[in-house]
Design a protein around this motif. Structure first.
Motif, short mmCIF file in Angstrom:
data_model
loop_
_atom_site.label_atom_id
_atom_site.label_comp_id
_atom_site.label_asym_id
_atom_site.label_seq_id
_atom_site.Cartn_x
_atom_site.Cartn_y
_atom_site.Cartn_z
N TRP A 1 111.92 -1.90 18.19
CA TRP A 1 112.23 -2.84 18.14
C TRP A 1 113.76 -3.37 18.23
O TRP A 1 114.05 -4.50 18.87
CB TRP A 1 112.96 -2.57 17.02
N GLU B 1 112.13 -12.23 2.13
CA GLU B 1 111.85 -10.83 3.31
C GLU B 1 113.01 -12.13 4.09
O GLU B 1 114.56 -12.13 4.19
CB GLU B 1 110.78 -11.10 3.66
N ASP C 1 111.37 -13.35 10.02
CA ASP C 1 110.03 -12.71 11.13
C ASP C 1 108.65 -13.94 9.52
O ASP C 1 107.46 -14.04 10.15
CB ASP C 1 109.94 -11.45 9.75
N HIS D 1 104.26 -16.05 10.76
CA HIS D 1 104.48 -15.33 11.39
C HIS D 1 104.64 -15.35 12.91
O HIS D 1 103.42 -15.48 13.44
CB HIS D 1 103.83 -13.66 11.10
N TRP E 1 113.84 -9.45 12.12
CA TRP E 1 113.30 -8.75 12.72
C TRP E 1 113.08 -8.98 14.40
O TRP E 1 112.68 -9.54 14.86
CB TRP E 1 111.99 -8.81 11.96
N ASP F 1 109.86 -8.51 16.67
CA ASP F 1 108.98 -9.95 16.32
C ASP F 1 109.44 -10.90 17.14
O ASP F 1 108.23 -12.10 18.22
CB ASP F 1 109.04 -10.74 14.86
N MET G 1 105.73 -13.00 15.88
CA MET G 1 104.86 -11.39 16.38
C MET G 1 103.37 -11.70 17.05
O MET G 1 103.44 -11.00 18.19
CB MET G 1 105.32 -10.75 15.88
N GLU H 1 100.23 -12.97 10.00
CA GLU H 1 100.59 -11.40 10.23
C GLU H 1 100.31 -10.62 10.68
O GLU H 1 99.89 -10.12 11.63
CB GLU H 1 101.84 -11.14 8.80
N TRP I 1 102.51 -2.12 15.79
CA TRP I 1 102.64 -2.29 14.45
C TRP I 1 101.45 -3.72 14.32
O TRP I 1 101.36 -4.59 15.30
CB TRP I 1 103.83 -3.45 14.17
N ARG J 1 107.87 -15.26 1.77
CA ARG J 1 107.88 -13.90 1.25
C ARG J 1 109.36 -14.05 1.08
O ARG J 1 110.81 -14.28 1.25
CB ARG J 1 106.99 -13.11 1.67
C1 RAM Z 1 107.70 -6.50 8.56
C2 RAM Z 1 108.52 -7.72 8.72
C3 RAM Z 1 108.46 -7.91 10.21
C4 RAM Z 1 108.05 -6.80 11.39
C5 RAM Z 1 108.48 -5.08 9.97
C6 RAM Z 1 108.51 -3.86 10.58
O1 RAM Z 1 108.62 -6.19 6.85
O2 RAM Z 1 107.69 -8.96 8.37
O3 RAM Z 1 107.76 -8.61 10.84
O4 RAM Z 1 108.80 -6.67 11.97
O5 RAM Z 1 108.14 -5.30 8.73
#
Ligand code: RAM
Length: 911
Positions: free
Chosen positions: A560, A501, A495, A793, A505, A508, A795, A777, A613, A499
């Motif tokens: 997802w 994470e 994703d 990001h 995911w 995305d 997505m 993002e 989202w 950070r």
């Molecule tokens: C965020 C992620 C991602 C997304 C989810 C739902 O934490 O960065 O991009 O798919 O949430």
């Protein structure tokens, strides 16, 4: 722009001297399982692909003959061939399966192919090669070894109730051995978890970094195969391996799945010239230490290197390892040992910084000019014992200091401690950062820019797409996408790269993977990821929204998990590869049934987790909208997408020979459509739910709108976009997957183009105007809460890149073909865009499309690779006559269009 009627000329750019008998047909770019001369193939019927070129138009394959042998000599002599396909009348040149004698574990093989074409025969191709992986677990004689303890101050394994942090030094392992005869071939099979760097006699066995690629280690463990024949010395040799933590000893614990302390499995197989064999395996006869210079490595927190602990010569013969320990025998990680088929990560590009400036506190800030992913190598002057540290960030604060808030708890700092005064050079091995800016501390002078190099890393894959237009903003959005995508491949699509994470995911990439496939050859990566998704499924059939499920999220949402299906479909359509569909069909069917049984009520899918989202919220400080008028009902999202997946399953069932499943999918789809419209569709207003663009466009594009209402539903999309959002995007991750294509298909390319070229909020152009060199993002990434606000990001690209290549450039696979064997080239020509020039390296070869419509003149250049055809559609307003020249198979007029069917070659249409 005023459109003028233009004369269409068809001319061949190449000189074509009519039919001669000399064959100019050549076979190029041999691929096995979509790779060039791969090592460690793990399927017993690997598939061959090739490309065909000639200097004449309309080249088509008529037949092929493939030969396979255990040596190039045998191939040449034709004796002892393992497979001679004979002359097979077929135009298939992509993914032709092997059908010869059984291939043996670990062995090398050689192949060539010869073709007959409509322009004569090709000579035999060059010889391609591959080697087989270890096909049977019993062939592994090696033992997993490591150091089963924390043995340095400050090391942490992370405990519940603690700070979740993990810290561990790299492990160094070595083994001396003798190769006492002439060596014919030496192959290293190696899995070093989390990440390994292996050396033979002090030389790296490969330029790969972070190998092997991540997996759900108790289900599957990848190993890599390297030919090390050239590194092996006569007599004494030393194998050395450094183990980093990677994703095995994870960056946080608990909270992120962790699998244990690093461990190594290595097996070097030597074939001597006299036919005898020797094997060197990881076992208790090796030596190990964790007291080397890499004192910490954590992909979130950074790498710490203490040069005072360097062990010169540790990976070469004769090093005194008296202070090292005997390794612990470690438990095998339980997952199936699998030869990794997707490429490892490499340094793919290096960048020089564009600026350096000093802060009031004496620290320096380096600007790379581009948000990038990888690390910095440094050539600096240091002082003994005085650490030099580098902290990485995507953004700066107003006062010029690093903006770290959006990195959350990732410490993103690399530290080097010099062993002496003076010059040093260094770069980390086991960590990466997502950054544009670096803060450097611990220096007592201002370094030159030349002292730094940014190393851009991602999975080794070809760049396949190029895209330029007359509009710099449109180009910059493509450029930002290119950087965003390459930033987010780490053996899985992530994703974000910066950070705490950096996970796979699913949502995305549901449509994103398809757009990305125009720019990068991501076929092997996405094949691998689908295996991660299946490996991460629950026994009940839930798909984890993060896969590999380092975070396990069995939400039983639809949107997802849909990536499992859409990505498999993409691999088929874009590359002609149906293996993912075949492999995962049973798991897909299991998930469909699980969802039907657990979350479907009266033919409506009731569960959703994320909504649409990251839609643009009503206030620019928010992360998620709170306004009910903007939010799309979750049941609309999950029902429309599940309905579409049923339709996908119908196609998949056909591919897999599971036709018996089809009536079930069909009847369920029909019932869902009826129930969905009864519940959510207002016939009066032609609105779905609360009339969001997302609700209407999903219903429209996924085929749920009752016949006759399409135009009205579409009008609602247009009215909403214009009326409530001033011609701006109003969707999040769901709606954006269909927005650009949807607007275009229903005749509003002008609106799609407006959305593309907006520079006011919300838009991609707004991101760029606010300094983005990647994709954010959030639409409001400059103002929203840093808790979830990555600057890198992908997505929100939705279907934009698909639209760039298919709709703007007209590089589109025909609906009844796969892999671009046949194209339908029908670009759209938005007002205000004068030129588009794009290319895409398909599995058949490079496709090019470049049109201009400047000053009333229209022209279009097209190149198609051998063994493909295209139906070219040109609006009538641009065309009055069509010549009848070589390569043109057919010309016809339809309403509004001139249709020209062409074979391979280069064509110029227009003035
Ligand atoms: C965020 C992620 C991602 C997304 C989810 C739902 O934490 O960065 O991009 O798919 O949430």
């Amino acid at each position: 722009m005023k459109k003028t009627t233009l004369l269409l000329l068809i001319a061949l750019i190449f000189s074509w001297a009519g039919c001669t008998s000399d064959s100019t047909v050549k076979v190029e770019n041999l691929r096995l399982e979509m790779k060039e001369n791969p090592l460690g193939i793990n399927v017993t019927q690997p598939r061959f692909s090739w490309q065909i070129v000639s200097d004449r138009p309309d080249l088509a394959q008529v037949s092929y003959q493939i030969q396979v042998a255990a040596s190039p000599e045998q191939l040449e002599s034709g004796e002892g061939l393992l497979w001679d396909s004979g002359v097979v009348r077929s135009d298939q040149s992509v993914l032709v399966p092997y059908a010869g004698k059984a291939l043996k574990s670990g062995k090398p093989y050689f192949w060539r192919v010869k073709l007959a074409t409509n322009q004569g025969d090709s000579p035999w191709s060059d010889v391609g090669s591959w080697s087989m992986a270890l096909l049977d677990d019993s062939e592994w004689k090696a033992t997993w070894i490591g150091e089963d303890a924390l043995s340095n101050p400050g090391e942490e394994i992370g405990v519940a109730g603690g700070n979740n942090k993990t810290r561990l030094a790299a492990r160094y392992l070595r083994k001396e051995f003798t190769a006492d005869k002439a060596v014919k071939r030496a192959v290293l099979y190696i899995s070093g978890l989390g990440s390994h760097e292996a050396y033979l006699n002090g030389k790296k066995v490969s330029e790969d970094v972070f190998a092997p690629m991540p997996s759900l280690y108790y289900k599957r463990v990848y190993y890599n195969v390297y030919d090390v024949t050239n590194l092996l010395a006569a007599d004494k040799n030393t194998l050395g391996v450094i183990l980093g933590n990677g994703r095995f000893f994870s960056m946080r614990n608990p909270g992120m799945k962790t699998f244990g302390l690093p461990r190594l499995l290595a097996q070097l197989q030597i074939e001597y010239a006299d036919g005898s064999q020797a094997t060197v395996v990881s076992d208790a006869s090796w030596k190990i230490t964790s007291k080397g210079p890499i004192v910490a490595n954590n992909e979130f927190d950074g790498e710490e290197y203490d040069a005072r602990l360097e062990m010169a010569g540790w990976n070469t013969n004769g090093y005194d390892d008296g202070a090292w320990k005997t390794p612990d025998v470690m438990e095998a990680p339980a997952g199936k040992l699998t030869a990794q088929q997707n490429p490892n990560i490499r340094v793919q590009e290096t960048l020089k910084p564009v600026a350096i400036f000093e802060r009031p506190d004496g620290k320096y800030i380096l600007d790379m000019g581009q948000n990038m992913v990888g690390w910095l190598s440094i050539n600096l002057k240091g002082k003994k014992d005085q650490p030099v540290s580098m902290t990485f960030a995507e953004l700066l604060q107003k006062d010029g200091s690093l903006y770290l808030a959006n990195l959350r708890k990732a410490l993103v700092t690399d530290i080097y401690t010099p062993a002496k005064d003076g010059d040093f050079s260094w770069q980390p091995r086991f960590v990466y950062h997502g950054f544009r800016f670096v803060e450097i501390s611990g220096l007592d002078y201002k370094p030159e820019l030349s002292a730094f190099t940014g190393h851009v890393i991602y999975d080794r894959m070809a760049t396949t797409g190029c895209f330029e237009t007359s509009n710099p903003l449109v180009n910059q959005i493509h450029q930002n996408s290119y950087w965003g995508i390459r930033s987010n491949y780490r053996g899985m699509p992530t994703d974000c790269p910066q950070r705490d994470e950096r996970l796979g995911w699913l949502g995305d990439r549901a449509t994103g993977a398809y757009g990305e496939a125009f720019i990068f050859d991501n076929s092997r990566l996405y094949n691998k990821w689908l295996q991660d998704i299946e490996d991460s499924m629950s026994p009940e059939g839930s798909i984890s929204d993060v896969s590999p499920n380092y975070w396990t999220i069995y939400a039983d949402d639809v949107t997802w998990p849909s990536a499992f299906f859409y990505v498999a479909d993409m691999l088929y359509r874009q590359y002609g590869d149906d293996s993912a569909i075949r492999t995962h069909y049973p798991a897909m069917k299991r998930w469909m049934a699980h969802m039907e049984a657990t979350t479907m009520q009266d033919y409506i899918m009731t569960k959703d987790q994320y909504g649409d989202w990251c839609m643009p919220p009503e206030s620019q400080e928010l992360i998620h909208s709170k306004d009910p008028a903007r939010k799309t009902d979750g049941a609309i999202l999950s029902t429309t997408v599940y309905y579409d997946l049923l339709n996908k399953m119908i196609g998949f069932a056909r591919i897999c020979g599971q036709e018996a499943d089809i009536p079930g999918f069909e009847s369920l789809a029909a019932k869902m459509k009826e129930a969905y419209n009864a519940k959510f569709f207002d016939q009066e207003t032609a609105q779905y739910g609360n009339n969001t663009v997302t609700a209407n466009i999903l219903s429209l594009r996924l085929g749920l709108v009752p016949e006759g209402y399409e135009g009205k539903v579409f009008k609602n999309i247009v009215d909403k976009t214009e009326g409530d959002f001033g011609g701006h995007v109003s969707t999040g991750v769901l709606g954006i997957q269909h927005l650009m294509r949807g607007l275009t298909e229903y005749g509003r390319v002008d609106m799609a183009y407006k959305i593309l070229t907006n520079e006011t909020y919300p838009s991609w152009g707004y991101m760029i105007r606010n300094g983005a060199t990647t994709i954010w993002e959030l639409w409001n990434g400059d103002t929203a809460d840093p808790a979830m606000n990555s600057a890198n990001h992908v997505m929100l690209l939705g279907d934009l890149l698909i639209w760039y290549y298919e709709d703007l450039a007209g590089i589109k696979c025909a609906p009844d073909a796969v892999g671009f064997k046949k194209l339908v080239m029908e670009p759209v020509f938005p007002d205000g865009l004068d030129e588009v020039s794009a290319s895409y390296r398909s599995v058949y070869g490079e496709i090019k499309s470049a049109w201009t419509k400047k000053n009333g003149d229209f022209s279009w250049d097209i190149t198609l690779p051998g063994n493909t055809t295209a139906l070219v559609r040109i609006p009538k307003e641009y065309v009055v006559t069509v010549g009848n020249l070589p390569g043109v198979r057919r010309v016809s007029a339809t309403e509004g269009y001139t249709e020209i069917e062409i074979g391979s070659g280069s064509y110029h249409f227009g003035k």
